[in-house]
Motif scaffolding. Structure first.
Motif, short mmCIF file in Angstrom:
data_model
loop_
_atom_site.label_atom_id
_atom_site.label_comp_id
_atom_site.label_asym_id
_atom_site.label_seq_id
_atom_site.Cartn_x
_atom_site.Cartn_y
_atom_site.Cartn_z
N LYS A 1 0.82 -1.20 0.00
CA LYS A 1 0.00 0.00 0.00
C LYS A 1 0.86 1.26 0.00
N ILE A 2 2.08 1.15 0.50
CA ILE A 2 3.01 2.29 0.41
C ILE A 2 3.62 2.35 -0.98
N LEU A 3 3.93 1.19 -1.53
CA LEU A 3 4.48 1.15 -2.88
C LEU A 3 3.51 1.70 -3.92
N SER A 4 2.21 1.61 -3.64
CA SER A 4 1.20 2.06 -4.60
C SER A 4 0.84 3.54 -4.44
N GLN A 5 1.59 4.28 -3.64
CA GLN A 5 1.33 5.70 -3.46
C GLN A 5 1.43 6.46 -4.78
N ASP A 6 0.51 7.40 -4.97
CA ASP A 6 0.51 8.25 -6.15
C ASP A 6 1.49 9.39 -5.90
N TYR A 7 2.75 9.13 -6.27
CA TYR A 7 3.81 10.10 -5.97
C TYR A 7 4.92 9.94 -7.01
N MET B 1 12.55 13.09 4.43
CA MET B 1 12.30 11.75 4.95
C MET B 1 10.95 11.69 5.66
N LEU B 2 10.21 10.61 5.42
CA LEU B 2 8.90 10.41 6.04
C LEU B 2 8.94 9.10 6.81
N PHE B 3 8.58 9.16 8.09
CA PHE B 3 8.69 8.00 8.98
C PHE B 3 7.32 7.43 9.31
N THR B 4 7.24 6.10 9.32
CA THR B 4 6.05 5.42 9.79
C THR B 4 6.47 4.07 10.35
N ASP B 5 5.50 3.30 10.85
CA ASP B 5 5.80 2.00 11.45
C ASP B 5 5.29 0.87 10.57
N ALA B 6 5.81 -0.33 10.82
CA ALA B 6 5.44 -1.49 10.01
C ALA B 6 3.97 -1.85 10.15
N ASP B 7 3.36 -1.53 11.28
CA ASP B 7 1.94 -1.87 11.48
C ASP B 7 1.02 -0.74 11.06
N CYS B 8 1.56 0.25 10.34
CA CYS B 8 0.77 1.39 9.87
C CYS B 8 0.48 1.26 8.38
N VAL B 9 -0.69 1.71 7.99
CA VAL B 9 -1.06 1.74 6.57
C VAL B 9 -1.54 3.15 6.24
N ALA C 1 -3.59 7.66 13.27
CA ALA C 1 -4.84 7.14 13.84
C ALA C 1 -4.70 5.65 14.15
N TYR C 2 -5.68 5.13 14.87
CA TYR C 2 -5.75 3.69 15.12
C TYR C 2 -7.02 3.12 14.50
N GLU C 3 -6.90 1.90 14.05
CA GLU C 3 -8.02 1.19 13.45
C GLU C 3 -9.21 1.12 14.42
N LYS C 4 -10.41 1.31 13.88
CA LYS C 4 -11.62 1.23 14.70
C LYS C 4 -12.08 -0.22 14.81
N ILE C 5 -12.29 -0.68 16.04
CA ILE C 5 -12.78 -2.04 16.28
C ILE C 5 -14.15 -1.93 16.95
N LYS C 6 -15.17 -2.35 16.25
CA LYS C 6 -16.55 -2.22 16.72
C LYS C 6 -16.76 -3.00 18.02
N GLY C 7 -17.39 -2.33 19.00
CA GLY C 7 -17.76 -2.98 20.24
C GLY C 7 -16.63 -3.14 21.24
N ILE D 1 -2.98 4.70 9.57
CA ILE D 1 -3.85 3.93 10.45
C ILE D 1 -3.08 2.73 10.97
N SER D 2 -2.99 2.60 12.29
CA SER D 2 -2.21 1.55 12.93
C SER D 2 -3.10 0.49 13.55
N THR D 3 -2.51 -0.67 13.76
CA THR D 3 -3.19 -1.74 14.47
C THR D 3 -3.08 -1.46 15.97
N PRO D 4 -4.18 -1.28 16.68
CA PRO D 4 -4.11 -0.96 18.11
C PRO D 4 -3.86 -2.20 18.96
#
Length: 371
Positions: free
Chosen positions: A64-70, A131-139, A165-171, A254-257
């Motif tokens: 999903k990072i490789l497919s960035q429109d840049y 340089m732009l920084f993010t984590d492996a569990d981020c999309v 942000a963090y992924e929304k988990i219902k309930g 969006i990260s995995t919480p």
């Protein structure tokens, strides 16, 4: 006894005034305008991701990072002495994509388990200044993530603070609490940056130039502190003139919480342990805001239970929550977190109690590893 509660009532008024003043100040972000993306001057960018035992997340998120429109970017994948298949996954991406570079970190006695050491090796490999920084569990929230973050760079702006942000988990109650804490943190650091006093950013979505990094001599001033590759670096390097904020929804990651309360507490203990190393003014103001929250809640309960001027106390509580709800509600709308506004008072009370317990725990033991 009556004199004691009368004194408490006046203290309560003073504490509430301080707390409301903070929330009114935070309107500087709550009602801020989103900057337009300038596609005509997009710099070449190095996206840097440091991963430790993250093979599954890398497989899912790197495409999903490789497919960035840049127009032009590279990805630096840093394997921080992983024990799973992280190295093999990174190598596969490198072989399949010419714009992917791989850095393998071997632990040594001096920098054992130190993320800042691993990041430094990755930064040295980067071919681009921005340089732009993010984590492996981020999309990225969109395929325009890179565009929006990089468009905030200019000749003057060399640090860009984004929203992770963090992924929304219902309930899930713990999911809402994690996201609420993230929302309040972002409200604070965006507001202070907008006011010309930037003090932190989050490594899930943070950008800066190599010039800034080398001017600060990297992470050398806090290399032995486990956390702080993001907030301590920004606290040290950011100024009124060199820092920009970006909060367009397309610029989010969006990260995995965390899924359990215990794992989240462990993570927050590590993050909160860095706050004592902030500059004095920012540290003092953050502490004052938190103390005003605690004293407001304690004072409100004590006065209502003892029915001391309860009509005035109820009115003051209502005014305070109205101001806070406006601030949090507008900020939540900007950061796509509207569902957190409905039970705001409950989340706030819970978070204040959690933070107090973390501060107490950190007085006796300190986190020792970033993973």
């Amino acid at each position: 006894m009556e004199h004691i509660f009368t004194l408490l009532f006046y203290i309560f008024i003073g504490v509430t005034f301080i707390n409301v003043t903070f929330y009114i100040f935070y309107w500087i972000f709550a009602f801020a305008k989103i900057s337009n993306t300038n596609r005509s001057s997009l710099p070449s960018v190095s996206v840097i991701i440091c991963a430790k035992n993250e093979s599954a997340n890398l497989q899912k998120n790197i495409p999903k990072i490789l497919s960035q429109d840049y127009p032009e970017f590279e990805i630096i994948l840093i394997n921080d002495a992983s024990s799973d298949d992280t190295e093999d996954i990174m190598e596969a991406f490198k072989l399949a994509n010419t714009n992917v570079q791989q850095v393998n970190v071997v632990n040594n006695e001096t920098f054992w388990g130190n993320k800042k050491y691993a990041l430094t090796l990755g930064i040295k490999r980067a071919q681009h200044k921005h340089m732009l920084f993010t984590d492996a569990d981020c999309v990225p929230a969109s395929n325009h993530w890179l565009q929006h973050m990089a468009s905030s760079f200019s000749e003057e702006k060399e640090i860009v603070l984004g929203y992770g942000a963090y992924e929304k988990i219902k309930g899930s109650w713990i999911n809402k609490l994690i996201r609420f804490e993230t929302l309040i943190t972002a409200l604070q650091y965006f507001s202070w940056a907008k006011a010309g006093r930037p003090y932190m950013g989050v490594g899930r979505n943070l950008a800066y130039t190599s010039d800034v990094f080398y001017e600060q001599k990297g992470f050398i001033n806090h290399i032995k502190i486990q956390s702080g590759d993001d907030d301590l670096f920004v606290n040290e390097a950011s100024t009124r003139k060199n820092t920009a904020i970006q909060f367009s929804p397309e610029s989010f990651t969006i990260s995995t919480p965390k899924k359990t309360f215990a794992s989240w507490i462990t993570q927050k203990r590590r993050h909160i342990s860095t706050a004592v190393h902030y500059k004095f003014l920012e540290k003092s103001l953050l502490a004052l805001f938190y103390i005003s929250q605690c004293l407001f809640l304690v004072g409100a309960i004590a006065l209502l239970v003892n029915q001391c001027n309860w009509q005035w106390v109820a009115l003051i509580i209502g005014v305070r929550y109205l101001c806070a709800w406006i601030t949090v509600g507008c900020s939540a709308a900007r950061l796509q977190e509207k569902d957190l506004t409905y039970l705001y008072p409950i989340y706030e009370i819970t978070l204040v109690c959690v933070q107090m317990s973390i501060f107490i725990c950190n007085l006796f033991t300190k986190p020792t590893r970033w993973k």
